[in-house]
Structure formats: structure tokens, C-alpha cells
Design an enzyme around this catalytic site. Structure first.
Site, PDB file in Angstrom:
ATOM      1  N   THR A 219       0.819  -1.209   0.000  1.00 36.90           N
ATOM      2  CA  THR A 219       0.000   0.000   0.000  1.00 36.90           C
ATOM      3  C   THR A 219       0.853   1.258   0.000  1.00 36.90           C
ATOM      4  O   THR A 219       1.975   1.274   0.500  1.00 36.90           O
ATOM      5  CB  THR A 219      -0.938   0.048   1.221  1.00 36.90           C
ATOM      6  OG1 THR A 219      -0.154   0.014   2.424  1.00 36.90           O
ATOM      7  CG2 THR A 219      -1.916  -1.107   1.211  1.00 36.90           C
ATOM      8  N   ASN A 221       0.757   4.715   1.765  1.00 35.82           N
ATOM      9  CA  ASN A 221       0.124   5.194   2.987  1.00 35.82           C
ATOM     10  C   ASN A 221       0.086   6.718   3.024  1.00 35.82           C
ATOM     11  O   ASN A 221       1.117   7.373   2.894  1.00 35.82           O
ATOM     12  CB  ASN A 221       0.885   4.668   4.208  1.00 35.82           C
ATOM     13  CG  ASN A 221       0.965   3.154   4.211  1.00 35.82           C
ATOM     14  OD1 ASN A 221      -0.004   2.493   3.870  1.00 35.82           O
ATOM     15  ND2 ASN A 221       2.108   2.616   4.582  1.00 35.82           N
ATOM     16  N   GLU A 266      -4.771   3.980   3.371  1.00 33.83           N
ATOM     17  CA  GLU A 266      -3.849   3.054   2.723  1.00 33.83           C
ATOM     18  C   GLU A 266      -4.410   2.639   1.368  1.00 33.83           C
ATOM     19  O   GLU A 266      -5.522   2.129   1.286  1.00 33.83           O
ATOM     20  CB  GLU A 266      -3.637   1.822   3.590  1.00 33.83           C
ATOM     21  CG  GLU A 266      -3.106   2.143   4.989  1.00 33.83           C
ATOM     22  CD  GLU A 266      -3.044   0.920   5.873  1.00 33.83           C
ATOM     23  OE1 GLU A 266      -1.978   0.286   5.960  1.00 33.83           O
ATOM     24  OE2 GLU A 266      -4.096   0.601   6.482  1.00 33.83           O
TER      25      GLU A 266
END
Length: 344
Positions: A219, A221, A266
Site C-alpha cells: 500500500t 500510505n 492506505e
């Protein structure tokens, strides 16, 4: 028929009255905070544009940064729908020639209403016409009412148009407050419909705990401002990377299966690999999929993430533009599949 011919100008964003360009003088100004630049705001902007076309004059917005409520209540800052840069982007999409963002301070709030009209509107901007919403107030103690502005226009020789509230298809007023409430409830469909374009967030990609990578879902973030009132949950999104839009799925929340920590946004981008750390990324939110929840096992979490990804791909594949402003603001992301490696 217009009195003069006005050649189109490139959109300009101005934060200092001393830098106000002569090309916008004797123009039509739409005045307001315009957080969200939603359909209600655009009723004001559309009238300003119409008046400007008739007069052969430029049209621009006069707004204020930061949000006045955040200045008077710094411990309770307003959840901004459109920070200054995004507000300018949407205002440009409406066809205006520019935006003047006046710094809003307690000192500015103390300016007498007469001085705001004489010194700023007439003295520095040299306006020919002002357009505002029915609830716009200005000056010390909010003495500058719509009626005050109309009377000032008659006295000082400039036109004034006051615009009534804009209602949606259900007859309810379109407002920034209502859009914030919809986002807080995860009603992305309503929020986007009231905006007239799909809402987005933007922040710097920061390092995380790399847990998503271990789960097979790396991900990007983003730490959103703490006052962001977006519901915790899972979303179908498109992210802008190097000028192209990539489909993905995002989680906004506290990660209850793991640390239940501070809220984090995320974003997992489909079919993408690359280093995004330290870069600002804009993420368009297309649909709300489900609330955030806690899972009893990592296997159960991964299985749900697989289902979320499939649902996000389907939701993104069926997008259609919400209108011309959506197309101008979000480009290829406004409809169909993404235009990068992550296209559905």
C-alpha cells in the site's frame, strides 16, 4: 450584446491583492468561501459567468484562506472538502478566468463592511458586478449582508446579484455541511452527486510498517489531516501517478486487526510496482464498499481483501462521468477503466 469583446485568459490564482492583474479589472466577481465548489456554489459561479459573457468581461472568484471557522476555532478546524490547491483546480474547471484567495485572519475579519466594498471590491479589484449566495456575510460583526451589498452597489455604481439556494433532485439544499455529513457516513454516492464531480484526497506517501507487502497487498500510505471526516472503511479508488490514473482499493481507518492506531489512508494500486515514498498523490474516491472490521485471522483478512479488490475493479469499470466539471477535474479517471497499468 456585450459592450466589449473579451479574449479568453489563462486561469490565474492570486493570493496577494498587489499582484491582481489588470486583465481582470472591471470584471464580474463571485464572492464566497466555496469549500467544495459544489453544485450550490456553481449556481453562483454560473450566474457570474453569464453576466460576464453579456458584458464581455472577465469572471473570477474571490475567496478566503484558511476557512474562517478554522481561524475563529483553531482547536476545531473545519474538515476541508477542497484545500486551496484543489479549490483552484475545480474553479478553473468551471470556466472562470481566475481566483483571488485573500488571507483570512482575525484582523481581516475586523474590517468594516464599508471598507471591504470601497477599498477592496471597488478600490483594488475595480469590479463591475458582484455575485454572491443568499447567506454570504462579510466585515466586522458580519454587518455586510446581501442587502448591504445591494445597497452599496446602487451607491457605488456596480451591479449585484444575490443567488437563492440550490436544491437537489429531492428538494434539499446543496451545502458543504451536507456533503461533509455524507462523507462521514460513507455515502460517497451522495457526496459526489452533490459535488457534481468525484471527491479526492491528496497527501504525501509516507513509510508504513510494510505489513501490506507481507499480505500480498502493498500500500501507499497517506496521513490525511486529523480533521478529515471521512468514514472509516474500504473504498474503490483511482490514484494519479505521473499523470496517469491507476485503479485500486483503499482502506481508511485504524487497522483493528493489527494495532488499532491513528487513522491512516492506505491505497493498494492494482498491477502496479514502483517507489512512491515522499511523493504527493491524489486519490479519487469512487465508491464505498464496506465498513472497517476486525478479523480473527490473517487468512480471513486476505480472503476479504481479495473480495474487496474484485468489487473495486467492478465498481471502477462501470464509472461514467458526472458531468463536464468531473471530466475537467478528474480527466480519464471520471469514467470507464483507468488509463495506466492499473486499468480495470
Amino acid at each position: 450584446m456585450p459592450m466589449t469583446q473579451f479574449a479568453p485568459l489563462p486561469f490565474v490564482s492570486i493570493a496577494d491583492l498587489d499582484a491582481f492583474p489588470a486583465a481582470l479589472e472591471h470584471g464580474v466577481v463571485a464572492i464566497g468561501n466555496f469549500d467544495g465548489v459544489h453544485r450550490g456554489h456553481r449556481a453562483v459561479l454560473d450566474i457570474a459567468l453569464s453576466v460576464a459573457r453579456e458584458a464581455g468581461a472577465p469572471a473570477y472568484a474571490l475567496t478566503f484562506e484558511p476557512h474562517p471557522r478554522s481561524v475563529f476555532n483553531p482547536d476545531r478546524p473545519v474538515f476541508r472538502l477542497t484545500p486551496a490547491e484543489m479549490k483552484a483546480r475545480v474553479l478553473a474547471a468551471t470556466g472562470l478566468n481566475g481566483v483571488v484567495s485573500l488571507p483570512f485572519t482575525r484582523e481581516f475579519a475586523g474590517i468594516e463592511a464599508e471598507a471591504f466594498v470601497h477599498d477592496i471590491l471597488r478600490g483594488q479589484l475595480k469590479i463591475r458586478h458582484a455575485v454572491t449566495g443568499y447567506d454570504f456575510h462579510f466585515g466586522r460583526a458580519r454587518r455586510g449582508t446581501p442587502g448591504f451589498l445591494e445597497e452599496a452597489g446602487r451607491t457605488d455604481g456596480f451591479g449585484v446579484t444575490i443567488v437563492s439556494p440550490e436544491n437537489d433532485e429531492a428538494g434539499e439544499a446543496v451545502s458543504s455541511t451536507r456533503i461533509r455529513a455524507a462523507l462521514a457516513e460513507g455515502d460517497i454516492a451522495l457526496a459526489n452527486a452533490l459535488l457534481g464531480y468525484r471527491w479526492s484526497v491528496e497527501a504525501e506517501v509516507r513509510h508504513g510498517d510494510k505489513r501490506g507487502r507481507d499480505l500480498g497487498y502493498p500500500t501507499a500510505n497517506l496521513a490525511l489531516p486529523p480533521e478529515t471526516g471521512l468514514a472509516h472503511g474500504i473504498y474503490a479508488v483511482r490514484a494519479e501517478v505521473d499523470g496517469r490514473w491507476i485503479d485500486g482499493v483503499a482502506s481508511h481507518g485504524r487497522r483493528p486487526t493489527f494495532d488499532n492506531g491513528a487513522p491512516l489512508f492506505e491505497v493498494h494500486l492494482f498491477d502496479f510496482s514502483g517507489d512512491l515514498y515522499g511523493r504527493r498523490m491524489r486519490v479519487m474516491i469512487a465508491a464505498y464498499l464496506r465498513p472497517e472490521e476486525q478479523f480473527d485471522s490473517i487468512e480471513a483478512l486476505i480472503a476479504q481483501m481479495d473480495r474487496d479488490s474484485a468489487e473495486a475493479r467492478a465498481a471502477l469499470a462501470s464509472l461514467v462521468p458526472l458531468g463536464s466539471v468531473d471530466l475537467a477535474v478528474n480527466g480519464a479517471a471520471a469514467g470507464g477503466g483507468g488509463d495506466g497499468d492499473g486499468g480495470a
